[in-house]
Design a protein around this motif. Structure first.
Motif, PDB file in Angstrom:
ATOM      1  N   LEU A 109       0.831  -1.204   0.000  1.00 48.21           N
ATOM      2  CA  LEU A 109       0.000   0.000   0.000  1.00 48.21           C
ATOM      3  C   LEU A 109       0.864   1.251   0.000  1.00 48.21           C
ATOM      4  O   LEU A 109       1.915   1.292   0.632  1.00 48.21           O
ATOM      5  CB  LEU A 109      -0.907   0.017   1.233  1.00 48.21           C
ATOM      6  N   GLN A 110       0.388   2.262  -0.687  1.00 54.08           N
ATOM      7  CA  GLN A 110       1.058   3.563  -0.750  1.00 54.08           C
ATOM      8  C   GLN A 110       0.072   4.626  -0.308  1.00 54.08           C
ATOM      9  O   GLN A 110      -0.964   4.810  -0.957  1.00 54.08           O
ATOM     10  CB  GLN A 110       1.509   3.841  -2.181  1.00 54.08           C
ATOM     11  N   ARG A 112      -1.276   8.299   0.077  1.00 51.59           N
ATOM     12  CA  ARG A 112      -1.206   9.606  -0.551  1.00 51.59           C
ATOM     13  C   ARG A 112      -1.982  10.578   0.333  1.00 51.59           C
ATOM     14  O   ARG A 112      -2.515  10.193   1.355  1.00 51.59           O
ATOM     15  CB  ARG A 112      -1.814   9.565  -1.957  1.00 51.59           C
ATOM     16  N   SER A 117      -3.276   3.891  -2.369  1.00 54.26           N
ATOM     17  CA  SER A 117      -3.228   3.062  -3.561  1.00 54.26           C
ATOM     18  C   SER A 117      -2.778   1.653  -3.189  1.00 54.26           C
ATOM     19  O   SER A 117      -1.979   1.462  -2.270  1.00 54.26           O
ATOM     20  CB  SER A 117      -2.322   3.679  -4.632  1.00 54.26           C
ATOM     21  N   VAL A 118      -3.325   0.685  -3.909  1.00 57.04           N
ATOM     22  CA  VAL A 118      -3.056  -0.731  -3.666  1.00 57.04           C
ATOM     23  C   VAL A 118      -2.283  -1.242  -4.882  1.00 57.04           C
ATOM     24  O   VAL A 118      -2.765  -1.141  -6.015  1.00 57.04           O
ATOM     25  CB  VAL A 118      -4.375  -1.515  -3.486  1.00 57.04           C
ATOM     26  N   HIS A 119      -1.079  -1.786  -4.629  1.00 55.18           N
ATOM     27  CA  HIS A 119      -0.171  -2.163  -5.711  1.00 55.18           C
ATOM     28  C   HIS A 119       0.124  -3.652  -5.731  1.00 55.18           C
ATOM     29  O   HIS A 119       0.342  -4.262  -4.683  1.00 55.18           O
ATOM     30  CB  HIS A 119       1.166  -1.426  -5.553  1.00 55.18           C
ATOM     31  N   SER A 120       0.210  -4.183  -6.940  1.00 52.13           N
ATOM     32  CA  SER A 120       0.771  -5.510  -7.168  1.00 52.13           C
ATOM     33  C   SER A 120       2.254  -5.283  -7.467  1.00 52.13           C
ATOM     34  O   SER A 120       2.676  -4.129  -7.609  1.00 52.13           O
ATOM     35  CB  SER A 120       0.079  -6.170  -8.368  1.00 52.13           C
ATOM     36  N   ARG A 123       1.858  -3.191 -10.886  1.00 48.15           N
ATOM     37  CA  ARG A 123       1.280  -1.852 -10.987  1.00 48.15           C
ATOM     38  C   ARG A 123       0.159  -1.658  -9.966  1.00 48.15           C
ATOM     39  O   ARG A 123      -0.324  -2.596  -9.353  1.00 48.15           O
ATOM     40  CB  ARG A 123       0.753  -1.578 -12.391  1.00 48.15           C
ATOM     41  N   LYS A 124      -0.287  -0.421  -9.871  1.00 50.48           N
ATOM     42  CA  LYS A 124      -1.424  -0.076  -9.012  1.00 50.48           C
ATOM     43  C   LYS A 124      -2.678  -0.699  -9.609  1.00 50.48           C
ATOM     44  O   LYS A 124      -2.928  -0.564 -10.807  1.00 50.48           O
ATOM     45  CB  LYS A 124      -1.543   1.445  -8.954  1.00 50.48           C
ATOM     46  N   GLN A 127      -7.649   1.500  -5.461  1.00 54.94           N
ATOM     47  CA  GLN A 127      -7.467   2.737  -4.705  1.00 54.94           C
ATOM     48  C   GLN A 127      -8.597   2.855  -3.685  1.00 54.94           C
ATOM     49  O   GLN A 127      -9.762   2.699  -4.036  1.00 54.94           O
ATOM     50  CB  GLN A 127      -7.501   3.898  -5.687  1.00 54.94           C
ATOM     51  N   ARG A 141      -9.124  -1.527 -11.047  1.00 50.40           N
ATOM     52  CA  ARG A 141      -8.740  -1.840 -12.423  1.00 50.40           C
ATOM     53  C   ARG A 141      -9.020  -3.337 -12.552  1.00 50.40           C
ATOM     54  O   ARG A 141      -8.179  -4.166 -12.190  1.00 50.40           O
ATOM     55  CB  ARG A 141      -7.252  -1.551 -12.599  1.00 50.40           C
ATOM     56  N   ASN A 187      -3.632  -7.911 -12.784  1.00 53.96           N
ATOM     57  CA  ASN A 187      -2.638  -6.826 -12.793  1.00 53.96           C
ATOM     58  C   ASN A 187      -1.281  -7.260 -12.271  1.00 53.96           C
ATOM     59  O   ASN A 187      -0.491  -6.442 -11.834  1.00 53.96           O
ATOM     60  CB  ASN A 187      -3.181  -5.654 -11.975  1.00 53.96           C
TER      61      ASN A 187
END
Length: 188
Positions: A109-110, A112, A117-120, A123-124, A127, A141, A187
């Motif tokens: 997780l990032q 902001r 944002s939730v990432h593999s 890629r993201k 959210q 996505r 993703n």
């Protein structure tokens, strides 16, 4: 819950990029800019372009010379606390979604200023965003059929065209986990 990334990773990455491209870090470049009499960001951007320093590498110099945005100096937890300061009823929903996402292999997780944002590893793919004072959105996505998934219209080219809207933590159930797993698979 695992540590949630803040902006520090981006700051470090931009600095490393600058050093790789030019052989010097932001402190050295900021010193050169000061010596050249640069006092404004627009001046700096033009001067850096003339030196062949652009994009993310140029951001590292700008931040060193003019300072970081306030949100860049906060931890991931501080950023999330700020998102829910005026909507505490949504925080348990967000916490549940973040825990669920972090339970999946390879997900990080990032934080902001206004969302997480939730990432593999690739890629993201999702959210977590407070929509208003009474609901929270999980933007995705993903290609999936689920009656709870709503189509949304974002900015042109925005890949996050599906959402789940939550008003209580109880709505974050195994069906949501299945959708997150599917989005991760698509993703990764």
């Amino acid at each position: 819950m695992a540590e949630i990334a803040s902006w520090q990773g981006m700051i470090d990455w931009n600095e490393e990029l600058l050093v790789r491209r030019t052989g010097e870090g932001s402190e050295a470049w900021a010193g050169k800019a000061r010596a050249s009499g640069i006092t404004a960001e627009a001046e700096l951007a033009g001067w850096l372009r003339e030196q062949g320093v652009t994009g993310y590498a140029a951001m590292a110099v700008s931040w060193k010379l003019f300072g970081y945005p306030e949100s860049f100096l906060k931890s991931g937890d501080e950023l999330i606390d700020g998102q829910y300061a005026d909507r505490p009823a949504l925080r348990p929903i967000a916490d549940r979604l973040m825990s669920m996402a972090l339970s999946l292999d390879g997900v990080w997780l990032q934080a902001r200023k206004t969302y997480v944002s939730v990432h593999s590893p690739r890629r993201k793919f999702a959210q977590i965003t407070p929509a208003n004072k009474g609901s929270l959105d999980l933007l995705l996505r993903v290609e999936a059929e689920d009656p709870r998934l709503e189509a949304v219209r974002g900015r042109s080219g925005d890949p996050f065209d599906r959402r789940l809207r939550f008003r209580s933590p109880e709505e974050v159930d195994d069906g949501v986990l299945a959708i997150l797993e599917r989005a991760l698979g698509q993703n990764s």
